[in-house]
Design an enzyme around this catalytic site. Structure first.
Site, mmCIF file in Angstrom:
data_model
loop_
_atom_site.group_PDB
_atom_site.id
_atom_site.type_symbol
_atom_site.label_atom_id
_atom_site.label_comp_id
_atom_site.label_asym_id
_atom_site.label_seq_id
_atom_site.Cartn_x
_atom_site.Cartn_y
_atom_site.Cartn_z
ATOM 1 N N ASP A 305 19.473 -36.223 -55.731
ATOM 2 C CA ASP A 305 18.866 -36.113 -53.735
ATOM 3 C C ASP A 305 17.536 -36.036 -54.027
ATOM 4 O O ASP A 305 17.296 -35.863 -54.339
ATOM 5 C CB ASP A 305 19.860 -35.214 -52.859
ATOM 6 C CG ASP A 305 19.611 -35.666 -51.284
ATOM 7 O OD1 ASP A 305 19.430 -36.945 -51.610
ATOM 8 O OD2 ASP A 305 20.636 -35.341 -50.578
HETATM 9 C C1 BGC Z 1 20.062 -36.782 -47.710
HETATM 10 C C2 BGC Z 1 20.866 -38.171 -48.700
HETATM 11 C C3 BGC Z 1 20.427 -38.876 -48.707
HETATM 12 C C4 BGC Z 1 19.577 -39.293 -49.393
HETATM 13 C C5 BGC Z 1 19.136 -40.914 -49.614
HETATM 14 C C6 BGC Z 1 18.388 -37.349 -48.158
HETATM 15 O O1 BGC Z 1 17.337 -36.832 -47.473
HETATM 16 O O2 BGC Z 1 20.235 -36.358 -47.917
HETATM 17 O O3 BGC Z 1 22.442 -37.471 -48.292
HETATM 18 O O4 BGC Z 1 22.276 -39.779 -49.349
HETATM 19 O O5 BGC Z 1 18.622 -39.026 -48.735
HETATM 20 O O6 BGC Z 1 19.234 -41.125 -47.894
#
Ligand code: BGC
Length: 759
Positions: A305
């Protein structure tokens, strides 16, 4: 001279006539293509496949609007200080980037693909995007209700349909990988991401999540099961805070949706921001290798993530620096890095010095390349405007979005005001922050053309053309409402025959710092923000009938209004067609059917609160007259019909030869129009060697019933449905007494019960 020689060698390898570039041959098995390509790749190219960047337009915008200091805490926007767009384009041509996120147009996706194909081996890139409820971050794509609403429809077939349509739109936009489904089990409404989840029950979350994954992948888009694991019950309800939970809790509650998603074929998985029991999830080899791969047989790839590998160092402090964090993450089982340029050199260095075996890198690259081959990207790297324009936001998808929204809206209270009688109301006041705002689309959407968004006001106007609507705008921002506007609404309420207040939270991502709901928008209270309570109070003072509609991703404890308004409608984040759907429910065009997929507590002091709690949870109720009951329980929701449950029967007290028993009852639509009743089956183990929850959902059915129609509903239970985890964490069935319950909600008085002895 030496440079020239190297260039000659590279070119001659690429053009070697005896080398048939077998990886380019689509008739060969994927495994063979992968091996052929892998053996041609340099270490730098392999490590590049494992790296992800944000898109060029995203960089252009954020490098102009964000400071470097803001980068550290922001989990939605980024850029790469010190790198120009030209540098990045060159890195792509050099094969140093395998995938992208935050690319919002087909044109940019095609451009990135062109750059990737210009690399030495011509490996296409993956375009990933958070298409959470439709490809809602992209203009002119369909925005469906968010997961929490969809879960309230208990309609797993609809989850699959939406996923398929989303995937078709994504592919038409040349996007191939969504960071969805979020299959965390929601346990804390202070957490701003409840709207992204399918609620609090592991069975419902498992089924909705698995159908979402199937639907996406049937249409050739990679799904991503996330976030593994524990972030939905962090210690203080904030996103990314530590989670501390027992093996039993993990295996009973939080693991099942992930296991089910992997069984459904999930191609990718994302670990969660948080640490779990003292180990960051991104460096947790027990989670990412022992459980995910060795125990569950996951064969896809793991993507980190947002900056969470770096956070092993700069937040959790279990790595000495970013390099050490990269090493830990890769060795634990991470395959793709979200996101940024530091990765390439550091990881190549780690391999060269022997800190990461190259065979481990090869494993990751094989997984990534296999996905690219399976998606057909080598053969079909581009999309066209004609494809995009015929698929995205097409009439079929719009109709699905409307139907899904209608089936996701939960009617929580109705003193008889609803459905609104035709011709009875000539003048209606509509007010509240969500009355006429695109915010109805919910988190994970970007602005759409106003013509394509049905706000509540617009929906009401279209569905009730004979009514005069007085709209008193309260602005979009719940934290900065104007007392004067509130007073104006109070005055208008006195002139109206009926008041509709559309309250809730603000979730639009483009105003990241002003939001009150959504990702990274956790709260210490679950009450309405700002002057919204004053607004409702003052409108109610008019003495005119009043409907409160809530647009929000998280449950709000609107305890003080639940008994005072004439009707309370939980609309969640109903998406682009939401206003029409709400109008259809209020006017009775559609009979409400949704049931809560999550408990609504009265206030934050009751947290955590969920229906499947242990028997001792309320042995000592709260003192001083404070309630130990939720405001509305899991599974609850009203209809304009009355459904009568009768004649519960369990076919035998012994298992059939195939290891099953049937449980049934009849349901009759006694009064009211055609409606859909969501029939629920719960079990309770009366005596067990480990403590068991007071109720566990084991089945549900959407039952369409015409007026006066009766249907027999039969559920089949297996031994597994009555099993629990023994001390060795293995499922076991203990013979004895069980209570089986069928009814319209998880509340005792809504359930028929029968105790049976099963051996
Ligand atoms: C979130 C994810 C997301 C990623 C990309 C992160 O801050 O926790 O769920 O897929 O950002 O946008």
């Amino acid at each position: 001279m030496q440079a020239l020689l190297i260039a000659f060698v590279v070119v001659s390898t690429a053009c070697n006539h005896t080398d048939t570039m077998r990886y380019r041959d689509p008739s060969l098995p994927v495994e063979e293509r992968v091996e052929d390509l892998l053996r041609r790749m340099t270490l730098e190219e392999k490590v590049g496949q494992m790296n992800q960047f944000v898109g060029l337009e995203h960089i252009r915008f954020n490098s102009a609007s964000m400071t470097e200091d803001e980068l550290y805490r922001n989990t939605a926007s980024g850029f790469y200080p010190g790198y120009s767009l030209a540098d990045i384009e060159q890195m792509i041509r050099d094969g140093r980037v395998g995938s992208f996120l935050h690319v919002l147009t087909m044109e940019e996706a095609n451009h990135l693909q062109e750059l990737s194909l210009a690399s030495r081996l011509g490996i296409p890139c993956l375009i990933g995007i958070d298409a959470i409820h439709g490809n809602a971050k992209c203009l002119d794509n369909t925005v469906y209700p968010t997961h929490i609403g969809l879960a309230c429809s208990f309609d797993t077939a609809m989850a699959r349909t939406i996923a398929r349509q989303t995937a078709r739109e994504m592919r038409a936009m040349n996007m191939h990988w969504t960071f969805d489904p979020n299959i965390e089990v929601a346990r804390d409404p202070r957490w701003g991401r409840v709207g992204e989840t399918f609620g609090e029950d592991p069975l419902l979350v498992s089924l909705m999540g698995a159908e979402t994954t199937r639907g996406l992948q049937e249409e050739n888009v990679l799904a991503c099961a996330k976030h593994f694991v524990g972030g939905s019950m962090s210690l203080n309800g904030t996103n990314g805070a530590p989670a501390d939970m027992s093996e039993r809790t993990l295996r009973q509650l939080f693991f099942p949706p992930f296991k089910a998603n992997i069984e459904a074929g999930a191609a990718t998985l994302m670990p969660s921001h948080n640490e779990l029991n003292g180990t960051p999830c991104h460096s947790n080899s027990r989670l990412l290798t022992d459980i995910l791969r060795d125990e569950w047989g996951f064969r896809g790839f793991v993507v980190s993530d947002w900056m969470d590998i770096e956070h092993i160092y700069d937040l959790h402090h279990t790595a000495a620096d970013n390099r050490d964090a990269y090493r830990q993450a890769i060795l634990a089982g991470v395959d793709v890095h979200m996101h940024g340029p530091e990765w390439n050199e550091a990881v190549c260095g780690l391999v060269r010095e022997g800190a990461i075996p190259e065979s481990r890198i090869d494993e990751s690259v094989r997984r990534i390349l296999a996905a690219k081959f399976r998606l057909g990207l080598f053969e079909h790297p581009y999309s066209t405007p004609a494809e995009r324009d015929s698929v995205c936001f097409c009439p079929e998808h719009r109709a699905t979005a409307l139907e899904a929204a209608r089936n996701s809206i939960v009617l929580l209270r109705n003193d008889g005001l609803l459905p609104l009688q035709k011709g009875q109301y000539r003048r209606i006041l509509v007010t509240g922050i969500n009355a006429d705002d695109e915010n109805i689309m919910g988190d994970w959407s970007e602005p759409q053309r106003p013509d394509n968004v049905w706000t509540v006001l617009r929906g009401l106007r279209e569905r009730m053309p004979d009514v005069t609507f007085d709209f008193v705008d309260q602005g979009w921002d719940p934290c900065h409402m104007s007392p004067e506007r509130v007073r104006e609404a109070a005055r208008a309420a006195q002139q109206a025959d009926l008041n509709i207040v559309v309250a809730g939270e603000y979730m639009m991502r483009w105003r990241w710092n002003e939001r009150t709901g959504g990702e990274d928008t956790d709260r210490s209270s679950i009450d309405l923000v700002g002057l919204q309570n004053d607004l409702i109070e003052q409108v109610l003072a008019s003495g005119r009938p009043t409907i409160l509609v809530l647009v929000t991703g998280r449950p709000l404890g609107v305890t003080r209004w639940a008994e005072r308004v004439n009707a309370l409608v939980q609309a969640w984040e109903p998406g682009q067609m939401g206003g029409l759907a709400i109008a259809d429910i209020l006017t009775g065009e559609v009979n409400p059917s949704a049931k809560l997929a999550v408990t609504i507590p009265r206030h934050a002091g009751q947290l955590p609160m969920y229906y499947n709690h242990m028997p001792s949870m309320y042995f000592h109720p709260y003192a001083a007259g404070e309630s130990s009951e939720p405001l509305f329980p899991f599974g609850y929701g009203l209809s304009y019909s009355t459904f009568l449950y009768e004649r519960m029967a369990v076919d035998t007290t012994h298992w059939r030869k195939d290891g099953t028993i049937d449980v049934s009852c009849t349901v009759t639509n006694t009064t009211g129009p055609f409606g859909v009743e969501i029939v629920q089956l719960y079990i309770r183990d009366c005596v067990c060697s480990e403590t068991r929850p007071v109720k566990e959902l084991r089945g549900f059915r959407r039952l369409p019933l015409a007026t006066a129609e009766t249907e027999l509903v039969t559920f089949t239970l297996t031994r597994d449905d009555l099993s629990f985890l023994g001390p060795d964490m293995q499922p076991r069935f203990e013979p004895g007494d069980f209570v089986l319950m069928i009814g319209s909600s998880s509340r005792d008085r809504d359930l028929l019960k029968q105790q049976v002895t099963l051996r």
